[in-house]
Design an enzyme around this catalytic site. Sequence first.
Site: not given
Length: 467
Positions: A93, A129, A182, A189, A263, A273
């Site tokens: 996630g 994070g 972004r 996904r 993912d 990513d």
Amino acid sequence: MPSAPGPAPYRPETPISPLAEWLADEVAPAAFPETILRFRNDRWAQAVGLDQLSEKDWLGHFGKFQPLAENLATPLALRYHGHQFRVYNPDLGDGRGFLFAQMRDGEGRLLDLGTKGSGQTPWSRAGDGRLTLKGGVREILATEMLEALGVNTSKTLSIVETGEELVRGDEPSPTRSAVMTRLSHGHIRIGTFQRLLTLEDSENMKALVDYCLTEFPGPPPPSEAPGSEQPAVQLMHLVVERLADLAASWMVAGFVHGVLNTDNMNISGESFDYGPWRFLPKWDPKFTAAYFDHGGLYAFGRQPEALHWNCGQLAIALRLIADAPPLIAAMERFGPLYMAAVGKRWCWRLGVESRGAEEDGRLVGACEAKLSASGDQPDAFFHRHRGGRNAEGELGEILSRYRAVEVENDHPYWSESTAESMLIEEVEAIWSAIDQRDDWQPLHDKVDHIRRMGDAHGPAPEPAGNG
């Protein structure tokens, strides 16, 4: 997403909201000690009506994540599963990012604003994070270069330095921190579908298919395709077309993504990513970008195989709501679509007109042989042979049958002695200027040069599945 978009008004719309209860978790952004604007992409901000924001408001929205007007009131961390280096992981996630906002561009397309480094979520596991500033700078360089080379990629909209010191095992620490925003055409996904398969949640699987067909529409399947009336089969064809073109675009760009887990595969067909990415210093199918990819699973030459395998995982997930044969029939289109896309994109980079899949295939083979034998850096190779010039031997013979693209007042970039590239040495030099002297000029200069190169190339060809 096309390059050089036109301006459009701000048009908030959040169609993901009805899905959020089972698709995502509401989360709170981190509170950062500082918010210092380091990069602002007004070229793309204008496409969604955000280019007129003052610096104060920009930092409020993209450093402190105050909600945009009439948009998501609370950020959403999306839930998904995924195969990571072919090992299934249900404990995934958005662990350091979230969906912040949704809006329409001037063509009515849905665009998402997502983050990286915005704080912990229920899916952070042992992570903090956060995002390193170097990681943010690398993302700018990757997305700008790929956009210029015609790759369907997310756009780095904003980088804000956040004033924290981060410890990382793979770079000198402590290091500076940042939060990135972004702009993407969706964040759904393959792993999102895999999660619903694991939960045996057919009703929400149908709802997710409908959402993707509505928000990421494309051409219908071929008329002879079995099961083409089924929404899941329609989506499968679209994803196969998009990922075949994406694989081709990476190969022609000489780009190695590095981590092609399910993912990291966007249903919209966008590349996104960027972690351990590299551009090739020379043509080498075995070249890997990730230091932890010990077996070369995601090496440069294996990227098409990886994306095809990932399409297979989507087909397996969609078996929850569709029959297998039509999904397999869609999968079987990947190879021909990929080869056609490579040929069209190769001709585009060379500045010659395509002569069809068979002849383009011979051209690509001759170029690859020349690249392998010479050790040329790919960007320099395409630049030197633009329009079929400077080619000898078998390559010259093949290129002599190709017609150069007629471009009125051809861009002066093609007459210059050197080609733009994005090799690791230059990336490190740009970062060193920032890290050692807080000198951002080399980064801004490089972005300007890359965009100029993109202007010289012009629009990339449409995916092979589009006609």
